[in-house]
Motif scaffolding. Structure first.
Motif, PDB file in Angstrom:
ATOM      1  N   ALA A 118       0.831  -1.205   0.000  1.00  0.00           N
ATOM      2  CA  ALA A 118       0.000   0.000   0.000  1.00  0.00           C
ATOM      3  C   ALA A 118       0.863   1.252   0.000  1.00  0.00           C
ATOM      4  O   ALA A 118       0.611   2.202  -0.750  1.00  0.00           O
ATOM      5  N   ILE A 119       1.910   1.235   0.839  1.00  0.00           N
ATOM      6  CA  ILE A 119       2.795   2.402   0.891  1.00  0.00           C
ATOM      7  C   ILE A 119       3.427   2.638  -0.469  1.00  0.00           C
ATOM      8  O   ILE A 119       3.474   3.756  -0.986  1.00  0.00           O
ATOM      9  N   GLY A 120       3.894   1.550  -1.099  1.00  0.00           N
ATOM     10  CA  GLY A 120       4.523   1.675  -2.414  1.00  0.00           C
ATOM     11  C   GLY A 120       3.571   2.258  -3.451  1.00  0.00           C
ATOM     12  O   GLY A 120       3.939   3.138  -4.234  1.00  0.00           O
ATOM     13  N   LEU A 163       0.947   4.070  -2.885  1.00  0.00           N
ATOM     14  CA  LEU A 163       0.504   5.423  -2.528  1.00  0.00           C
ATOM     15  C   LEU A 163       1.555   6.469  -2.859  1.00  0.00           C
ATOM     16  O   LEU A 163       1.252   7.640  -3.000  1.00  0.00           O
ATOM     17  N   MET A 164       2.814   6.014  -2.961  1.00  0.00           N
ATOM     18  CA  MET A 164       3.884   6.999  -3.139  1.00  0.00           C
ATOM     19  C   MET A 164       3.668   7.805  -4.403  1.00  0.00           C
ATOM     20  O   MET A 164       3.358   7.259  -5.460  1.00  0.00           O
ATOM     21  N   PRO A 165       3.822   9.126  -4.286  1.00  0.00           N
ATOM     22  CA  PRO A 165       3.493   9.990  -5.412  1.00  0.00           C
ATOM     23  C   PRO A 165       4.487   9.876  -6.579  1.00  0.00           C
ATOM     24  O   PRO A 165       4.125  10.132  -7.719  1.00  0.00           O
ATOM     25  N   LEU A 181      17.509   4.678   3.946  1.00  0.00           N
ATOM     26  CA  LEU A 181      16.052   4.819   3.945  1.00  0.00           C
ATOM     27  C   LEU A 181      15.636   6.263   3.721  1.00  0.00           C
ATOM     28  O   LEU A 181      14.817   6.559   2.846  1.00  0.00           O
ATOM     29  N   LEU A 195      13.554   7.946   0.632  1.00  0.00           N
ATOM     30  CA  LEU A 195      12.258   8.586   0.861  1.00  0.00           C
ATOM     31  C   LEU A 195      12.193   9.899   0.103  1.00  0.00           C
ATOM     32  O   LEU A 195      11.193  10.238  -0.526  1.00  0.00           O
ATOM     33  N   VAL A 250      12.203   1.873  -0.636  1.00  0.00           N
ATOM     34  CA  VAL A 250      11.452   2.194   0.575  1.00  0.00           C
ATOM     35  C   VAL A 250      10.640   0.986   1.040  1.00  0.00           C
ATOM     36  O   VAL A 250      10.645   0.613   2.215  1.00  0.00           O
ATOM     37  N   VAL A 291      11.098  -0.848   4.706  1.00  0.00           N
ATOM     38  CA  VAL A 291      10.018  -0.952   5.687  1.00  0.00           C
ATOM     39  C   VAL A 291       9.733  -2.420   5.993  1.00  0.00           C
ATOM     40  O   VAL A 291       9.579  -2.822   7.155  1.00  0.00           O
ATOM     41  N   LEU A 297       7.548   7.630   8.786  1.00  0.00           N
ATOM     42  CA  LEU A 297       8.392   8.045   7.659  1.00  0.00           C
ATOM     43  C   LEU A 297       7.814   7.522   6.351  1.00  0.00           C
ATOM     44  O   LEU A 297       7.655   8.260   5.374  1.00  0.00           O
ATOM     45  N   ALA A 298       7.489   6.235   6.352  1.00  0.00           N
ATOM     46  CA  ALA A 298       7.002   5.626   5.127  1.00  0.00           C
ATOM     47  C   ALA A 298       5.665   6.244   4.717  1.00  0.00           C
ATOM     48  O   ALA A 298       5.440   6.535   3.533  1.00  0.00           O
ATOM     49  N   PHE A 299       4.787   6.454   5.687  1.00  0.00           N
ATOM     50  CA  PHE A 299       3.491   7.056   5.364  1.00  0.00           C
ATOM     51  C   PHE A 299       3.664   8.459   4.797  1.00  0.00           C
ATOM     52  O   PHE A 299       3.028   8.829   3.807  1.00  0.00           O
ATOM     53  N   ALA A 333       6.208   9.657   3.318  1.00  0.00           N
ATOM     54  CA  ALA A 333       6.769   9.562   1.976  1.00  0.00           C
ATOM     55  C   ALA A 333       5.667   9.228   0.984  1.00  0.00           C
ATOM     56  O   ALA A 333       5.654   9.724  -0.142  1.00  0.00           O
ATOM     57  N   ALA A 334       4.717   8.379   1.408  1.00  0.00           N
ATOM     58  CA  ALA A 334       3.643   8.002   0.506  1.00  0.00           C
ATOM     59  C   ALA A 334       2.657   9.144   0.301  1.00  0.00           C
ATOM     60  O   ALA A 334       2.153   9.349  -0.805  1.00  0.00           O
TER      61      ALA A 334
END
Ligand SMILES: Nc1ncnc2c1ncn2[C@@H]1O[C@H](COP(=O)(O)OP(=O)(O)O)[C@@H](O)[C@H]1O
Ligand SMILES: [Mg+2]
Lengths: 277, 339, 297
Positions: free
Chosen positions: B30-32, B34-36, B297, B301, B309, B313, C146-148, C150-151
């Protein structure tokens, strides 16, 4: 009869408590079995722990507290280390809590020997096994390596007795030694204790809330109420007790084979805590 | 406990871990997503034609539905393929393996300092409960717990490096020594010892000591508090009275009985504190230009390097799960009551 | 029966909040907690009275007076753009307070909702929800934040969201544990017998009972929130310049740190004081309550 312990006007006050937990208690002890009886909270355990000077959070005062050649009031902590476990020891109530849960019971017994004797572990182990045998443990080698949670309550208390008698002390305080045990093993544990104490000529103080047990097992009985000794008499004279509290205690004991009456309610009067003993 | 119930207990635990790991993967996925940052654009470059763009887009599976994309991610991870870093062009896992020793070196010294400080202080605080040593230790460890470690790092650099010159500054060793010892383990202290380059060893320790002390101090706060509370639990137990009745001194009852009884719990919390150090490492590595996992990391980011990233994580999560599992296992092995 | 039950049901929330007064009185007896409470009071005061306390405008640049050391004019010196550091710190207290407040406002309800629902229904719902909680718990909060961030993109709002997303699990666990002890109480059963819906029971009977301990847990969490927010600001992933957020101020000051110590020193002291204050209060609370439960992370 030589006097082992002489206590005059012992008072113990826990810091922060309103009234002293033990108030001007006096008694003498020879090579005999003395019972201290009283209801819960009357200060029995506090007397026992004060004798061993285990109470860090309480102030102890007395006119005299003599144990053989030692003045227990004046003894330094260093001297006490040589007395505790060597010349005076104490059997605690519940082996479930009084044994260290994560060490082998045998090692815990042996530690009592090693604390006072320059000895190899092998020698301490041999002594321990011998002692375990004398508290009627049948397979001491196996029991030595068990952990407290693996032994029954009766077995645990026999191990406790072995630990506290291993160094041949002159005085043993047994604080409710059978209260945590099943009724069925109480007599067995008591008779083991009785035999060892007689054989070795050890002075014994038995603390209990159970008057029947004490009268059958001891030579002399102190009755405590609210921190005071209200009466002191030979066990065989108990039926002739003068003090109303003692009489009340006696009347409240169920008798096997006696008439089935409802047990009377134990009376308590504040003035009993006031009177000088 | 019977052998069979122990086996089922173990199987259930494995099942729990598998589910937790799966959840972890969902989270990183999900994080991946969501990344812009646009991973395709990052690969093909700004000048690429729409055709090339679409080709890579389909190749990476971005045209598929999200569940399918997740399954593809799952397949890749299970086969050990964590993707390549857009920034370095290397497989992410290689990058991480290269930076990890620096962080482990730092974290290991830090936990030694943290436990070496925290455990004795915790015991002392428990023994002297509510007296002045307890209060002093409480304030000292709360300070460690409260300091923003990146700031303390800077102030420490100002004092011990810039003003006093007692320690080395940023980096793992002085520039002068870089490349002098062949990398064997990538732990510079060990490599330098293997090469018998004692000056390099000294330089490395000189650079290591300050960040490790700060990290250690901050983790000692947690260790101190837990040690104190474990010890207090023990000190009031009846078996401690037994030990005193036997004639053991205060000190002997504390160390031979109470302390021995908490050592399993201590190992557990030290393991957890070790994992938590990773968090402090992210900040302290930035301050001390420490080329480790934390810096890797954060720099990814900033650049939006998705694969890097996600893998970082994931790795932290796995380390945490593993440490938790380890502490469970330790309990079972060392506490006779659970055997 | 109805008349008997109504006043009782209404008094539940008030009864549940009563211990808080007792706890506050306990805190006031310990010097360390009093110090903590005083620092927090000062922080709130500074945030309210920022326009009065600040000697300069927080964003006003004075390029003729950059990197000036502390003086009568600029109490804490000026930064690389000639802005007054004292004034920026004072205004920054508003940011710090709003981060704490917003995180708490988000985390409390999420944690309560997850925890009470899991605890009330038990069974499979409980298992699933606690599994999810455990997954979030298996990360150190800063790394997940951090990860959030970044997202979601680096800014203050997203930093707050990220911190909130990572700090609800302990609250949920606590609320669940509390709910499990309450759910079989008489008044809950009584409400159920009267035909109240589950939602109503949770909101009216269970949530109020969980509230005191959840509020305390949230207080214990505030020091961590402050440090995480400052850490994000420092890494450039939280509040962005020119906002006078303390962590971000340290990040920009870092470049000038060797010659101008005041740029990083004062914001850092401010962070340290506030987080220490919350930790001191938390420590007092822990003493006031069951230490076992509160020690859980
Ligand atoms: N560590 C302690 N601190 C304060 N008060 C105590 C402590 N231990 C016992 N007391 C109090 O002292 C009194 C006597 O207790 P105790 O000697 O244990 O009685 P008993 O053994 O006859 O049941 C009780 O009122 C008890 O509450
Ligand atoms: Mg007693």
């Amino acid at each position: 009869m030589s006097v082992i312990l002489d206590v005059q006007n012992l008072s113990v006050a826990y810091r922060g408590a309103l009234s002293p937990a033990v108030n001007r208690v006096s008694f003498q002890l020879g090579q005999e079995r003395l019972g201290i009886v009283g209801e819960s909270g009357s200060g029995k355990s506090t007397v026992g722990r004060a004798l061993l000077r285990l109470l860090d959070s309480a102030d102890i005062t007395a006119d005299r507290m003599q144990f053989q050649d030692v003045d227990l009031l004046a003894a330094s902590e260093r001297q006490m280390l040589g007395i505790r476990g060597k010349r005076m020891s104490m059997i605690l109530q519940d082996p479930k809590f009084s044994l260290n849960p994560i060490r082998k019971v045998g090692d815990q017994v042996a530690e009592a020997w090693l604390a006072h004797n320059r000895a190899s572990h092998k020698e301490a182990r041999a002594r321990t096994l011998e002692m375990l045998t004398s508290v009627s443990i049948r397979d001491p080698e196996r029991v030595y390596d068990m952990y407290p949670h693996q032994v029954s309550g009766g077995m645990g208390q026999r191990i406790m007795i072995a630990m506290m008698l291993l160094t041949d002390p002159q005085l043993v305080i047994a604080d409710e030694p059978t209260s945590a045990l099943d009724v069925t093993v109480r007599m067995q544990v008591l008779s083991i204790l009785d035999r060892l104490v007689r054989d070795r000529g050890i002075g014994l103080i038995v603390i209990s809330h159970d008057l029947n047990l004490v009268r059958n097992f001891c030579d002399r009985v102190l009755i405590m109420y609210a921190g005071r000794v209200v009466e002191s008499l030979a066990a065989c004279d108990l039926d002739r007790a003068q003090h109303p509290y003692t009489q009340g205690l006696l009347a409240a004991q169920p008798r096997i084979g006696g008439p089935r009456r409802p047990l009377p309610v134990l009376q308590r009067r504040p003035e009993w805590a006031e009177e000088p003993s | 406990m019977s052998p069979t119930s122990r086996m089922t207990g173990f199987a259930r635990q494995l099942g729990t871990i598998a589910i937790t790991l799966l959840g972890l993967l969902v989270l990183t996925f999900a994080i991946g997503r969501l990344m812009p940052a646009d991973p395709v654009r990052a690969i093909v470059g700004e000048e690429a034609t729409q055709d090339t763009y679409m080709q890579v887009y389909t190749q990476l599976g971005f045209d598929r539905p999200l569940p399918v994309q997740f399954l593809m991610y799952l397949r890749d991870v299970l086969t050990g393929d964590f993707g390549t870093s857009i920034r370095t062009g290397q497989p992410v896992i290689n990058d991480i393996m290269a930076v990890m020793p620096a962080t482990l070196e730092l974290a290991t010294l830090a936990i030694l300092i943290g436990a070496g400080l925290g455990i004795p202080l915790g015991v002392l605080a428990a023994v002297k409960k509510d007296r002045w040593p307890d209060h002093v230790i409480r304030i000292f460890s709360l300070m460690g717990h409260s300091m923003p470690i990146f700031w303390t790092g800077m102030i420490a650099l100002l004092i011990f490096y810039a003003a006093l010159g007692w320690v080395g500054g940023g980096g793992r060793i002085s520039d002068y020594y870089i490349g002098l010892v062949p990398p064997v383990t990538n732990f510079i202290v060990i490599d330098a010892m293997l090469a018998r380059e004692w000056d390099v060893v000294r330089s490395a320790l000189n650079h290591l000591i300050l960040p490790a002390s700060l990290l250690g101090y901050s983790s000692s706060a947690y260790i101190t508090r837990m040690t104190r509370s474990f010890m207090l639990d023990q000190i009031n137990q009846e078996y401690i009275t037994t030990a005193r009745v036997k004639g053991l001194s205060r000190r002997q009852t504390i160390w031979r009985h109470a302390f021995l009884n908490i050592r399993v719990q201590l190992v557990t919390i030290v393991a957890l504190a070790y994992g938590a150090l990773l968090e402090g490492a992210v900040l302290i590595e930035t301050v001390f230009s420490w080329p480790g996992f934390g810096q890797y990391l954060t720099s990814n980011l900033m650049t939006g390097d998705m694969n890097a990233v996600m893998t970082c994580v994931l790795l932290v999560g796995v380390i945490f799960i593993a440490l938790n599992l380890l502490s469970d296992v330790l309990y079972r092995v060392f506490d006779p009551r659970t055997r | 029966m109805m008349t008997d039950d109504l006043p009782k049901a209404r008094s539940v929330p008030f009864a549940a909040l009563a211990p808080l007064g007792r706890i506050l009185r306990f805190l006031m007896r310990q010097p360390t907690s009093v110090f903590g409470l005083a620092v927090i009071a000062l922080l709130v005061l500074a945030a309210i009275a920022a326009p009065l306390l600040a000697t300069h405008a927080p964003y006003a640049q004075d390029l003729s007076n950059t990197l000036a050391p502390p003086s009568a004019q600029n109490w804490f010196g000026t930064d690389e753009l000639g802005r007054d550091i004292w004034s920026r710190l004072v205004w920054g207290s508003r940011i710090t307070l709003s981060i704490i407040a917003l995180v708490t406002i988000v985390v409390g309800p999420i944690g309560l909702a997850v925890g009470t629902v899991a605890g009330y229904y038990g069974g499979r719902i409980d298992t699933v929800m606690m599994r999810i909680t455990d997954i979030f718990l298996s990360f150190p909060s800063l790394i997940l934040s951090l990860a959030f961030v970044a997202a979601l993109g680096p800014n203050l709002r997203n930093a707050i969201i990220a911190i909130a997303l990572t700090s609800w699990p302990p609250v949920a666990r606590l609320a669940r544990a509390e709910t499990m002890t309450f759910r079989n109480e008489d008044y809950v059963s009584a409400a159920r017998l009267q035909g109240a819906s589950d939602l109503r029971i949770i909101c009216k009977s269970i949530v109020p009972m969980c509230l005191p301990s959840v509020m305390i847990r949230l207080t214990l969490n505030m020091a961590t929130v402050i440090l995480t927010a400052a850490g994000l600001g420092f890494l450039g992933l939280g509040a962005q310049p020119p906002l006078p957020e303390w962590g971000a101020m340290i990040a920009t000051g870092r470049r000038y740190m060797i010659d101008s110590w005041w740029l990083v020193t004062f914001p850092g002291v401010a962070i340290l004081c506030v987080s220490l204050a919350f930790n001191l209060i938390g420590d007092g609370l822990r003493d006031a309550l069951d230490p076992k439960q509160m020690n859980r992370r």
